[in-house]
Write a protein that holds these residues in place. Structure first.
Motif, short mmCIF file in Angstrom:
data_model
loop_
_atom_site.label_atom_id
_atom_site.label_comp_id
_atom_site.label_asym_id
_atom_site.label_seq_id
_atom_site.Cartn_x
_atom_site.Cartn_y
_atom_site.Cartn_z
N PRO A 146 40.47 41.87 42.66
CA PRO A 146 40.25 40.52 42.10
C PRO A 146 38.83 40.04 42.38
O PRO A 146 38.25 40.33 43.43
N ARG A 147 38.26 39.34 41.39
CA ARG A 147 36.91 38.78 41.43
C ARG A 147 35.82 39.86 41.37
O ARG A 147 34.67 39.59 41.66
N ALA A 148 36.24 41.09 41.00
CA ALA A 148 35.27 42.15 40.78
C ALA A 148 35.12 42.38 39.28
O ALA A 148 35.91 41.88 38.47
N VAL A 149 34.10 43.11 38.90
CA VAL A 149 33.83 43.38 37.49
C VAL A 149 34.84 44.39 36.95
O VAL A 149 35.16 45.38 37.61
N TYR A 150 35.33 44.12 35.75
CA TYR A 150 36.24 45.05 35.09
C TYR A 150 35.48 45.89 34.08
O TYR A 150 34.68 45.38 33.30
N VAL A 202 39.87 38.48 33.01
CA VAL A 202 41.00 39.30 32.55
C VAL A 202 41.98 39.49 33.70
O VAL A 202 41.62 39.42 34.88
N GLU A 203 43.20 39.70 33.31
CA GLU A 203 44.22 40.16 34.25
C GLU A 203 44.56 41.60 33.89
O GLU A 203 44.76 41.92 32.71
N VAL A 204 44.63 42.46 34.90
CA VAL A 204 44.90 43.88 34.68
C VAL A 204 46.33 44.16 35.13
O VAL A 204 46.68 43.91 36.30
N PRO A 236 36.42 49.54 31.44
CA PRO A 236 37.45 50.52 31.05
C PRO A 236 37.39 51.79 31.89
O PRO A 236 38.41 52.41 32.16
N GLU A 237 36.17 52.17 32.29
CA GLU A 237 36.05 53.37 33.10
C GLU A 237 36.77 53.21 34.44
O GLU A 237 37.45 54.12 34.92
N LEU A 238 36.61 52.04 35.08
CA LEU A 238 37.29 51.80 36.36
C LEU A 238 38.80 51.79 36.17
O LEU A 238 39.54 52.31 37.02
N ALA A 239 39.27 51.21 35.09
CA ALA A 239 40.71 51.20 34.83
C ALA A 239 41.24 52.61 34.65
O ALA A 239 42.33 52.96 35.12
N ALA A 240 40.47 53.46 33.95
CA ALA A 240 40.90 54.85 33.74
C ALA A 240 40.94 55.61 35.06
O ALA A 240 41.85 56.40 35.31
N ARG A 241 39.94 55.38 35.91
CA ARG A 241 39.93 56.06 37.20
C ARG A 241 41.10 55.61 38.07
O ARG A 241 41.75 56.42 38.74
N ASP A 242 41.40 54.31 38.04
CA ASP A 242 42.52 53.81 38.83
C ASP A 242 43.84 54.33 38.31
O ASP A 242 44.77 54.59 39.08
N ARG A 243 43.95 54.47 36.99
CA ARG A 243 45.16 55.06 36.44
C ARG A 243 45.36 56.47 36.99
O ARG A 243 46.46 56.87 37.36
N ILE A 300 35.49 39.52 34.45
CA ILE A 300 35.82 39.51 35.88
C ILE A 300 37.35 39.62 36.01
O ILE A 300 38.11 38.99 35.27
N VAL A 301 37.78 40.42 36.98
CA VAL A 301 39.21 40.58 37.21
C VAL A 301 39.75 39.34 37.92
O VAL A 301 39.27 38.97 39.00
#
Length: 813
Positions: free
Chosen positions: A160-164, A202-204, A166-173, A135-136
């Protein structure tokens, strides 16, 4: 523990739309970049392929056979067991089926809740093992300066408080890279980093290295013959980077701007007769170091066409084509100009719709004659479909009242509807300045001949708090402050309070204007003011004015309008210099002005702010004497005519302005004849001469050594100005002009006339024309409009007062 994901590759440019993909041509050799890097397509820009989590199946997962007696869910911490069971396609009591189990596995992965899932079998029990995605806890950005945190948060998906994942992080990047690309930064790198916390949190942190702005290094044109590269560079809005563009973003690469430049080039060539013109390609190449773009427009000019035959065909009853022919004769034998042709067609259509043919449509049609390079032009006048407004819906006006919006439309429910009215109404709403976006769309009504009009609006702030300062030749060093609300409580009323403190003038104004007084086509308002003017450098006195003006105006049609005003002003002349003439000393004390005035204007200019062609004629008059102690009748007439030089210069910025005016004031019934009501010549209406520097003046004597401007009864002026662009002008906001001014002023008008024995002579009371010539520059600077004029008196008389240099500067911030 910090996990650095390998997402640090540099951003590549979002590719332009069709016609803007990187070219096969290389830039000119004098500024050839390093080996060319082709800009990728938008869908692939900055993209790094992220492998999905691997599907792992337990070896004990059976082939079909047997019945599931129980389902054992293991490894879940936050997610309820019942939730996981609801995603399975098999339940207790179902048969073990390989296909159903595979699909269940994929369904669990598709939820995005788990980073690992396995299905195994222990006898008749199905074991579901899961590892939940973290969880973020918090999202942070480091290294960002050109984009604020809040702006980045708006475009990313993680919260915050959403599921993390790697795919979401890549899209946000990728979204962050696109955000920076829109700001002209293509050398940016973005690295998502994960800081693991307890309880599977986790903290992103997005590590951002912005790099430098990616600017346009070179703009090239291929295929141009009629116009130079320098001339075409003035047409497009994209500009090559230069030191003086630090206040502009025109040298930043923007795919949408490139597309707009294609259209600007097309319109430019069509205005100059190139009917076959085409932009075959517009490409953008990013240099290998990602610090510059090379833009290339590949064009095909084709031959230049003149207008040959001109015809008007009309199928409207009572409107023969021959009756409309005079409206198009101005085009004959000229070079084809697409804008002018459309303007004439729109003008004919507007006239027909306003005079009994509401559904009239005028369509210009051309036929090319490639042998002799002429264009036969036909104006097809017919009746369009009969459509009526069934309903007018307005949304988004959270502040502005409905009736304020509705009065901007040329139609109401039940009226005939035309696309021209739709465009004009949209423009009227935009001109109000109340809305950030205006969309006027149509949808089918309840019958084929009915239409619903939908106006979708977005309000914007209409209040203004201004502080300013500057210098002008008339007022000296000045400072001003103001408070204005252009849409008072959504009523459309414009209210303002302004104050100015200057070296030679102090002023406070309160103004209130209702553009639709009583819900009618009336502009009504009041002005209350207090003005203190130091005229010691012109006529050796100090003047105070305290009063108000009530005004009302109305439009007869789109071109003809009239305004009326009534003013009641108390004037006080004081602080008279001891060296002032007797004419000035007679002005000491109070006077009360009660005056009614009117102005009738006929305006056919193409723009009221920056006219390029057309004309305006104004005639006005004032009558003083409805109370007070001033009694006079004053008449004024002025006209302006603007001549475009597009055909000669190929540039829209060349214009000749011819301006002329005259006025006369006559007294009746023994009014005071104060000189403050006289006409004055010099300054703005006769450059090269001081304000009031021309016309009747007192002659200095030993007893009264001052030479005071006294004004006059009759004035005439004429000015010819050539406005032209300057090198680098469009980029810096510079424009130039050269002018010849001429005028005369005569008719001594004072409280008392002195004889020669009283030793108070005057001079300059004649209509001999004074002439000046000069040049000027205007700069729309980031600090305000700056005007500089240098006028040289060519014809002058003995007591005329000259002023070669005239300067004005002001700013609001």
């Amino acid at each position: 523990m910090v996990d650095g994901a390998a997402y640090g590759q540099s951003a590549a440019p979002a590719s332009p739309t069709q016609g803007q993909l990187p070219p096969d041509q290389t830039p000119p050799s004098d500024q050839a970049p390093p080996p060319r890097t082709r800009a990728p397509r938008p869908a692939l820009a900055h993209r790094r392929h992220v492998q999905p989590a691997r599907v792992r199946r337990g070896s004990a997962v059976p082939v079909s056979g047997g019945t599931i007696s129980a389902i054992d869910v293991r490894g879940n911490e936050r997610i309820e067991t019942s939730t996981i069971l609801s995603y399975l396609l098999v339940q207790q009591g179902d048969a073990f089926n390989q296909d159903e189990l595979d699909r269940s596995l994929k369904t669990l992965y598709a939820t995005g809740l788990f980073r690992d899932v396995s299905l195994t079998r222990n006898g008749s029990t199905l074991i579901v093992k899961v590892r939940e995605n973290p969880i973020v806890n918090r999202i942070a950005f480091e290294g960002n300066h050109a984009a604020k945190d809040d702006d980045i948060r708006k475009v990313i998906t993680l919260r915050p408080r959403a599921v993390y994942t790697p795919e979401l992080a890549a899209r946000d990047r990728q979204k962050i890279l696109d955000l920076y690309a829109g700001k002209g930064r293509y050398a940016v790198t973005v690295t998502p980093q994960i800081i693991r916390l307890s309880h599977n949190r986790v903290e992103v942190v997005f590590q951002i290295s912005e790099g430098t702005l990616t600017l346009i290094q070179k703009i090239s044109f291929v295929g141009n013959k009629a116009f130079s590269e320098a001339r075409l560079s003035q047409v497009v809005t994209s500009k090559e980077t230069a030191w003086y563009r630090f206040f502009s973003s025109s040298d930043e690469y923007n795919p949408d701007r490139i597309q707009y430049d294609r259209e600007l080039l097309r319109r430019f060539y069509l205005r100059n007769g190139y009917v076959d013109f085409d932009v075959s390609d517009a490409t953008a190449e990013l240099s290998p170091d990602r610090k510059g773009f090379y833009i290339t427009f590949t064009i095909t000019e084709g031959p230049r066409y003149r207008i040959g035959k001109l015809e008007v065909k009309s199928t409207l009853r009572h409107v023969p084509g021959d009756s409309l022919r005079p409206s198009v004769q101005s085009l004959k034998h000229h070079w084809y100009d697409g804008d002018e042709v459309q303007r004439i067609a729109d003008g004919i259509q507007d006239e027909l719709q306003a005079h009994g043919s509401p559904f009239a449509v005028v369509r210009p049609e051309i036929a090319r004659n490639t042998d002799n390079h002429t264009v036969d032009l036909l104006f097809d006048v017919s009746e369009g479909p009969r459509v009526y407004v069934e309903r007018l819906d307005i949304t988004g006006n959270t502040i502005t009242q409905d009736h304020v919006v509705r009065r901007q439309f040329d139609f109401a429910e039940g009226d005939p509807f035309t696309p021209t009215q739709q465009r004009r109404s949209k423009q009227s709403l935009e001109d109000l300045g109340y809305f950030s976006t205006v969309n006027v769309e149509t949808s089918p009504g309840s019958a084929p001949d009915k239409v619903n009009v939908n106006a979708a609006l977005a309000e914007k702030p209409t209040g203004e708090l201004t502080l300013g300062g500057g210098y002008s030749t008339d007022a000296g060093i000045l400072g001003n402050a103001g408070l204005r609300q252009k849409n008072l409580v959504g009523s459309g009323i414009d209210a303002s309070l302004q104050g100015t403190i200057a070296q030679y003038e102090n002023q406070v104004d309160f103004s209130l204007t209702d553009p639709y007084f009583l819900g009618r086509n009336l502009v009504a308002g009041i002005d209350l003011f207090s003005i203190q003017t130091d005229n010691l450098n012109i006529s050796d006195y100090y003047e105070t004015r305290l009063g108000g003006t009530a005004r009302v105006g109305y439009a007869y049609n789109r071109y003809l309008s009239q305004s009326w005003n009534y003013s009641l002003i108390d004037r006080h002349v004081s602080n008279i210099n001891t060296a002032a003439s007797l004419y000035i000393q007679d002005e000491s004390g109070h006077s009360l002005l009660s005056q009614v005035g009117t102005t009738l204007a006929y305006d056919r200019r193409d723009s009221r702010l920056q006219p390029h062609k057309g004309y305006i004629v104004r005639i006005g008059g004032d009558v003083a004497g409805l109370g007070g102690n001033e009694k006079y009748i004053r008449g004024k007439l002025d006209a302006s005519y603007y001549i475009p030089l597009d055909i000669l210069t190929g540039n829209h910025d060349w214009t000749i302005a011819l301006v002329a005016g005259t006025g006369y004031i006559a007294d009746y019934s023994g009014g005071r004849q104060d000189i403050v009501d006289n006409f004055y010549l010099g300054g703005d209406n006769l450059r090269g001469f001081l304000d009031g520097g021309v016309g009747p003046h007192s002659v200095p004597t030993n007893q009264y050594p001052a030479s005071d401007a006294l004004g006059g009864r009759f004035i005439y002026t004429q000015s010819t100005t050539l406005n032209f662009p300057l090198p680098l002008g469009p980029d810096l906001g510079l424009s130039g002009r050269t002018f010849v001014d001429m005028g005369g002023l005569a008719g001594l008008r004072t409280i008392r006339t002195y004889t020669a024995a009283e030793n108070q002579p005057f001079a300059g009371d004649n209509l001999t024309p004074r002439v000046s010539a000069g040049v000027g520059v205007s700069w729309k600077s980031p600090f305000g409009l700056i005007n500089v004029d240098i006028g040289i008196p060519v014809v002058k008389q003995k007591y005329d007062q000259t002023q070669v240099f005239r300067f004005g500067f002001g700013s609001n911030f």
